[in-house]
Design a protein around this motif. Structure first.
Motif: not given
Length: 601
Positions: A2-3, A63, A65-66, A68
């Motif tokens: 996850q970014k 959240q 644009k994908d 966190k």
């Protein structure tokens, strides 16, 4: 993988941090259509809402644009600097919020210095560009100047800047061309704030804040600096002094929206809450079970002020509070010290009294106000600044005081500040206001706010920040007038207050219970005066014309807790109970006061 982006929001008090976070939460569709969320969502305790300030930093995430984005809302007031210093450790970048009219203020300087020192990447938001008299371009220049003066590196000096209005819900790169959303700010966060580093290796996580739950006890919050932390994993807790305690993680939670979500593991870069570890303090490191490595301990600036906290021993002891003994007081103060890093509690010769060290009057008054709301009864003494000996010289804390005031009353302000050993450094016009900057001992600021607000009819805007310890500046005159002290215990009467009105102004209304030694008003002269405020009128069945005039009583002066703290002198206490704040002499009997008068000179 996850970014993640970790970002702290910093600003001077009242520049709109919490409103900005509200709008970020709304723009990420956290709330259902039509759901009532209210405003100032994060200022969720009563004291924060009443005063309109943030006291404790909070964590939320959104959240976009994908990616966190973990957001940390921080306090803006100098007295809660300890809170800001430690939570900046969880961030990779900061949003510096500046008012489009006021520009950078003393508090902005303080937190910006901490953020730049940690190497965080800044995004500057010039907020409130919808206000009249706003000057966004000048403010941008002064922010650049501030960064330059604080030795920002080249990368930090090339900060992106956005203009907008949190209240109206828009951000834009050009203030003359408003947009209709917060997307420009969210895009700037993704573009300019570095992703959270995903360091491989053995576990390292510093505890930077804590939470409490009545079900699971104390919860450690921090950012995983290296490796992975898992549920049920055995770990080593490395204390500040290097001592190691073996423990086990019971549960893990990450921040999602306004709440938390239970997870099985958290990787480096994310902020999480750890349940099940005992005996931890802020600044400790959660490390690998077999090869524990400690992270650098958080350094917090020293307190500058102390106050004596003692049990309530007045004649009204125990009537209004639930927790009244020294054991209750001791437990509550030490519990506060666990989460309030800038606070220090030192026992005194008496088992009933403790010296509490803090960052300033607001810092200590928030603690006292919280305690009285929880049902504690206590007494506090006059705030004292902490003196140090440096190179054989007695030194005291000195602060930079900034006052913005209408030009026609600036002379009164300068006079009041210089009486208290203040030195005028800068005087310049700022719109319709006069901008004054002083250097003044911390002692001089105690009690100054009331006098300045009275002299300027409430129009002065004051802010101050700690500068450094400097040689002692000499004695500062205290309160100009003495007080009226009650002679007897009983209920105040309108008759006696009416007859004594020419002696001073009263702090109590008719029909209020008072006791001997309680301060009931302010004398018009410099000395204290003992008065009988409970005497009733002798009623006979003889009537004379004109003697039965109605009493005309001026309204009583009501002090807030901070005003009381600034008002009292060394021989006085404030009695704080859940229902009342009373001022009293330490020695209630007049004979005792005369015997002990020399102690307080």
């Amino acid at each position: 993988m996850q970014k993640i982006r970790n970002i702290a929001i910093i600003a001077h008090v009242d520049h709109g941090k919490t409103t900005l976070v509200d709008k970020l939460l709304h723009s990420s569709n956290l709330f259902r259509e039509g759901e009532e969320s209210g405003d100032l969502i994060l200022d969720n305790n009563d004291l924060e809402r009443e005063r309109g300030i943030t006291i404790v930093s909070k964590n939320v995430s959104i959240q976009y644009k994908d990616v966190k984005i973990n957001i940390i809302d921080t306090p803006g007031h100098a007295d809660f600097g300890g809170e800001v210093e430690r939570v900046l450790k969880m961030a990779d970048g900061v949003i510096l919020l500046v008012d489009a009219f006021e520009g950078p203020m003393p508090q902005t300087r303080f937190v910006t210095q901490k953020a730049l020192g940690l190497g965080l990447k800044p995004i500057v938001v010039v907020n409130k560009v919808d206000k009249e008299n706003c000057r966004p371009d000048e403010v941008y220049e002064s922010v650049w100047e501030l960064f330059f003066n604080l030795d920002a590196n080249d990368e930090q000096l090339e900060f992106p800047v956005l203009y907008g209005s949190s209240k109206q819900g828009w951000m834009s790169t050009d203030w003359k061309k408003p947009s209709d959303s917060f997307e420009p700010l969210l895009d700037a966060i993704l573009e300019h704030i570095p992703p959270a580093p995903t360091n491989e290796g053995t576990l390292q996580m510093q505890i930077t804040s804590l939470d409490y739950s009545s079900f699971v006890g104390r919860i450690a919050i921090g950012r995983v600096a290296r490796g992975v932390i898992k549920e049920n994993q055995p770990i080593s807790l490395v204390k500040r002094d290097g001592k190691i305690i073996k423990s086990r993680v019971k549960e893990l939670h990450t921040f999602v929206g306004l709440g938390k979500m239970k997870v099985a593991e958290v990787k480096a870069g994310d902020i999480c809450a750890v349940v099940g570890i005992d005996g931890f303090d802020i600044g400790d490191t959660i490390a690998d079970f077999e090869n524990p490595e400690q992270l650098e301990v958080i350094h917090i600036d020293e307190p500058t002020m102390n106050m004596l906290f003692t049990i309530n021993n007045s004649p009204f002891f125990g009537k209004e509070g639930k927790f009244v003994t020294s054991r209750h007081l001791h437990e509550r103060l030490y519990k506060e010290m666990e989460k309030n890093l800038a606070l220090k509690v030192v026992p005194t010769d008496s088992a009933d009294a403790f010296l509490v060290y803090g960052r300033g009057i607001l810092h200590l008054s928030v603690l006292i106000e919280t305690m009285r709301r929880e049902g504690y009864e206590l007494q506090v003494g006059q705030p004292q600044v902490i003196l140090k000996e440096i190179d054989g010289q007695k030194c005291e804390p000195v602060e930079i005081l900034i006052v913005d005031v209408p030009a026609d009353v600036s002379g009164k302000v300068i006079e009041l500040v210089t009486q208290r050993k203040g030195e005028l450094l800068i005087m310049e016009s700022k719109g319709t206001l006069q901008h004054l900057e002083f250097e003044i001992p911390s002692r001089g600021i105690i009690g100054l706010r009331n006098n300045i607000l009275t002299a300027t009819a409430g129009e002065a805007v004051m802010a101050h920040r700690f500068k450094s310890y400097e040689p002692w500046k000499g004695t500062i005159p205290g309160r100009l007038s003495g007080v009226l002290v009650s002679m007897e215990k009983g209920q105040t009467t309108a008759y006696s207050i009416d007859k004594l009105q020419d002696r001073g102004r009263f702090f109590v209304d008719p029909g209020v219970d008072v006791y001997e030694g309680q301060i009931v008003g302010e004398h018009i002269r410099e000395n204290d005066l003992v008065v009988n405020i409970v005497k009733g009128k002798q009623l006979t069945n003889m009537r004379a014309s004109g003697s039965d005039d109605n009493t005309r009583i001026a309204p009583a002066i009501k002090f807030s807790l901070e005003e009381s703290m600034e008002y009292i002198q060394g021989d006085e206490y404030i009695e704080v109970t859940p229902k009342n704040i009373r001022l009293r002499k330490i020695f209630l009997k007049e004979a005792d006061r005369k015997v002990n008068a020399k102690k307080f000179q």
